[in-house]
Design a protein around this motif. Structure first.
Motif, PDB file in Angstrom:
ATOM      1  N   LEU A  19      64.937   7.510 -16.043  1.00 45.47           N
ATOM      2  CA  LEU A  19      66.377   7.278 -15.947  1.00 45.47           C
ATOM      3  C   LEU A  19      66.833   7.346 -14.498  1.00 45.47           C
ATOM      4  O   LEU A  19      67.510   6.437 -14.009  1.00 45.47           O
ATOM      5  CB  LEU A  19      67.148   8.303 -16.782  1.00 45.47           C
ATOM      6  N   ALA A  20      66.452   8.407 -13.801  1.00 43.95           N
ATOM      7  CA  ALA A  20      66.902   8.593 -12.419  1.00 43.95           C
ATOM      8  C   ALA A  20      66.313   7.538 -11.488  1.00 43.95           C
ATOM      9  O   ALA A  20      67.033   6.950 -10.676  1.00 43.95           O
ATOM     10  CB  ALA A  20      66.533   9.990 -11.935  1.00 43.95           C
ATOM     11  N   GLY A  21      65.028   7.298 -11.592  1.00 45.86           N
ATOM     12  CA  GLY A  21      64.374   6.348 -10.695  1.00 45.86           C
ATOM     13  C   GLY A  21      64.842   4.923 -10.886  1.00 45.86           C
ATOM     14  O   GLY A  21      65.154   4.216  -9.923  1.00 45.86           O
ATOM     15  N   LEU A  22      64.913   4.502 -12.142  1.00 45.76           N
ATOM     16  CA  LEU A  22      65.332   3.129 -12.428  1.00 45.76           C
ATOM     17  C   LEU A  22      66.796   2.908 -12.063  1.00 45.76           C
ATOM     18  O   LEU A  22      67.135   1.899 -11.435  1.00 45.76           O
ATOM     19  CB  LEU A  22      65.098   2.819 -13.909  1.00 45.76           C
ATOM     20  N   SER A  23      67.656   3.853 -12.416  1.00 42.73           N
ATOM     21  CA  SER A  23      69.072   3.680 -12.077  1.00 42.73           C
ATOM     22  C   SER A  23      69.294   3.750 -10.568  1.00 42.73           C
ATOM     23  O   SER A  23      70.186   3.085 -10.042  1.00 42.73           O
ATOM     24  CB  SER A  23      69.937   4.707 -12.808  1.00 42.73           C
ATOM     25  N   ARG A  63      61.388   6.787  -0.721  1.00 42.22           N
ATOM     26  CA  ARG A  63      59.935   7.043  -0.801  1.00 42.22           C
ATOM     27  C   ARG A  63      59.636   8.223  -1.733  1.00 42.22           C
ATOM     28  O   ARG A  63      58.750   8.144  -2.584  1.00 42.22           O
ATOM     29  CB  ARG A  63      59.394   7.312   0.596  1.00 42.22           C
ATOM     30  N   GLY A  64      60.380   9.312  -1.580  1.00 37.26           N
ATOM     31  CA  GLY A  64      60.169  10.479  -2.436  1.00 37.26           C
ATOM     32  C   GLY A  64      60.562  10.227  -3.876  1.00 37.26           C
ATOM     33  O   GLY A  64      59.961  10.766  -4.803  1.00 37.26           O
ATOM     34  N   ILE A  65      61.555   9.388  -4.075  1.00 34.45           N
ATOM     35  CA  ILE A  65      61.978   9.065  -5.439  1.00 34.45           C
ATOM     36  C   ILE A  65      60.930   8.204  -6.123  1.00 34.45           C
ATOM     37  O   ILE A  65      60.601   8.428  -7.286  1.00 34.45           O
ATOM     38  CB  ILE A  65      63.367   8.403  -5.417  1.00 34.45           C
ATOM     39  N   PHE A 112      72.415  10.648 -10.926  1.00 35.91           N
ATOM     40  CA  PHE A 112      72.708  12.061 -10.686  1.00 35.91           C
ATOM     41  C   PHE A 112      72.247  12.932 -11.858  1.00 35.91           C
ATOM     42  O   PHE A 112      71.580  13.957 -11.655  1.00 35.91           O
ATOM     43  CB  PHE A 112      74.219  12.245 -10.458  1.00 35.91           C
ATOM     44  N   ILE A 113      72.565  12.529 -13.067  1.00 33.13           N
ATOM     45  CA  ILE A 113      72.195  13.321 -14.243  1.00 33.13           C
ATOM     46  C   ILE A 113      70.685  13.337 -14.428  1.00 33.13           C
ATOM     47  O   ILE A 113      70.071  14.393 -14.619  1.00 33.13           O
ATOM     48  CB  ILE A 113      72.912  12.779 -15.500  1.00 33.13           C
ATOM     49  N   GLY A 114      70.054  12.166 -14.366  1.00 33.69           N
ATOM     50  CA  GLY A 114      68.600  12.103 -14.514  1.00 33.69           C
ATOM     51  C   GLY A 114      67.881  12.861 -13.410  1.00 33.69           C
ATOM     52  O   GLY A 114      66.895  13.557 -13.660  1.00 33.69           O
ATOM     53  N   GLY A 115      68.369  12.741 -12.186  1.00 34.11           N
ATOM     54  CA  GLY A 115      67.760  13.445 -11.058  1.00 34.11           C
ATOM     55  C   GLY A 115      67.890  14.945 -11.162  1.00 34.11           C
ATOM     56  O   GLY A 115      66.976  15.693 -10.805  1.00 34.11           O
ATOM     57  N   THR A 116      69.035  15.404 -11.661  1.00 34.83           N
ATOM     58  CA  THR A 116      69.243  16.840 -11.835  1.00 34.83           C
ATOM     59  C   THR A 116      68.270  17.408 -12.852  1.00 34.83           C
ATOM     60  O   THR A 116      67.610  18.420 -12.602  1.00 34.83           O
ATOM     61  CB  THR A 116      70.696  17.120 -12.282  1.00 34.83           C
ATOM     62  N   TYR A 117      68.179  16.756 -14.001  1.00 39.30           N
ATOM     63  CA  TYR A 117      67.256  17.246 -15.034  1.00 39.30           C
ATOM     64  C   TYR A 117      65.801  17.123 -14.588  1.00 39.30           C
ATOM     65  O   TYR A 117      64.990  18.005 -14.851  1.00 39.30           O
ATOM     66  CB  TYR A 117      67.494  16.530 -16.359  1.00 39.30           C
ATOM     67  N   TYR A 118      65.460  16.018 -13.940  1.00 39.61           N
ATOM     68  CA  TYR A 118      64.074  15.865 -13.485  1.00 39.61           C
ATOM     69  C   TYR A 118      63.716  16.942 -12.477  1.00 39.61           C
ATOM     70  O   TYR A 118      62.650  17.563 -12.584  1.00 39.61           O
ATOM     71  CB  TYR A 118      63.834  14.479 -12.884  1.00 39.61           C
ATOM     72  N   ALA A 119      64.564  17.189 -11.496  1.00 39.09           N
ATOM     73  CA  ALA A 119      64.262  18.209 -10.483  1.00 39.09           C
ATOM     74  C   ALA A 119      64.110  19.579 -11.128  1.00 39.09           C
ATOM     75  O   ALA A 119      63.204  20.348 -10.773  1.00 39.09           O
ATOM     76  CB  ALA A 119      65.365  18.235  -9.423  1.00 39.09           C
ATOM     77  N   ARG A 120      64.959  19.883 -12.078  1.00 42.65           N
ATOM     78  CA  ARG A 120      64.894  21.183 -12.745  1.00 42.65           C
ATOM     79  C   ARG A 120      63.629  21.316 -13.585  1.00 42.65           C
ATOM     80  O   ARG A 120      62.872  22.263 -13.448  1.00 42.65           O
ATOM     81  CB  ARG A 120      66.137  21.383 -13.607  1.00 42.65           C
ATOM     82  N   TRP A 121      63.431  20.351 -14.497  1.00 42.25           N
ATOM     83  CA  TRP A 121      62.304  20.454 -15.419  1.00 42.25           C
ATOM     84  C   TRP A 121      60.958  20.307 -14.719  1.00 42.25           C
ATOM     85  O   TRP A 121      60.016  21.038 -15.014  1.00 42.25           O
ATOM     86  CB  TRP A 121      62.432  19.422 -16.530  1.00 42.25           C
ATOM     87  N   ARG A 122      60.843  19.378 -13.789  1.00 40.15           N
ATOM     88  CA  ARG A 122      59.571  19.182 -13.085  1.00 40.15           C
ATOM     89  C   ARG A 122      59.296  20.355 -12.159  1.00 40.15           C
ATOM     90  O   ARG A 122      58.147  20.763 -11.999  1.00 40.15           O
ATOM     91  CB  ARG A 122      59.567  17.866 -12.312  1.00 40.15           C
TER      92      ARG A 122
END
Length: 137
Positions: A19-23, A63-65, A112-122
């Motif tokens: 979600l975060a990367g594609l959006s 690059r990091g994303i 923003f939402i996908g990135g927040t959850y990804y950073a937290r969970w990963r």
């Protein structure tokens, strides 16, 4: 958009990464399209300057994303929050092209939402959790 670390990724974490990367990537394309074709500029030089001002901040964490780095998603959300504010403001100020601004708002919010959850969970999966200070410190 995969993590280079060999730790397995949970299904919800993978969904938030997608979600975060594609959006994020689509947001870059949409902003470029809006600045080139939707907004009217009298001067081509002004159009290119505006394009650079609005796209360069999104290019820095790209690059990091693409690599799926949770730290990049965490600090990249500070950049994305600027685009949420920009799209919300433009929705109000330019109602004649509301659809273009609504797409920007939805994409930046999804990032923003996908990135927040990804950073937290990963981050939890990789053991990057922030330690809470003890009461004695």
């Amino acid at each position: 958009m995969t993590e280079s670390v060999s730790t397995p990724i949970a299904p919800n974490t993978a969904k938030s990464l997608k979600l975060a990367g594609l959006s994020y990537v689509i947001l870059i394309v949409v902003i470029a399209f809006n600045l080139l074709f939707v907004h009217s500029f009298d001067n081509a030089r002004l159009q290119m300057i505006s394009l650079a001002i609005w796209l360069l901040p999104l290019i820095f964490p790209l690059r990091g994303i693409i690599r799926g780095n949770p730290y990049t998603f965490a600090w990249g959300n500070f950049i994305v929050s600027i685009y949420i504010c920009r799209a919300a403001m433009n929705l109000y100020l330019e109602p004649s092209i509301w659809f273009a601004h609504l797409i920007e708002l939805l994409l930046s919010s999804a990032t923003f939402i996908g990135g927040t959850y990804y950073a937290r969970w990963r981050g939890i999966e990789l053991g990057l959790e922030l330690k809470k200070p003890s009461k004695h410190e």
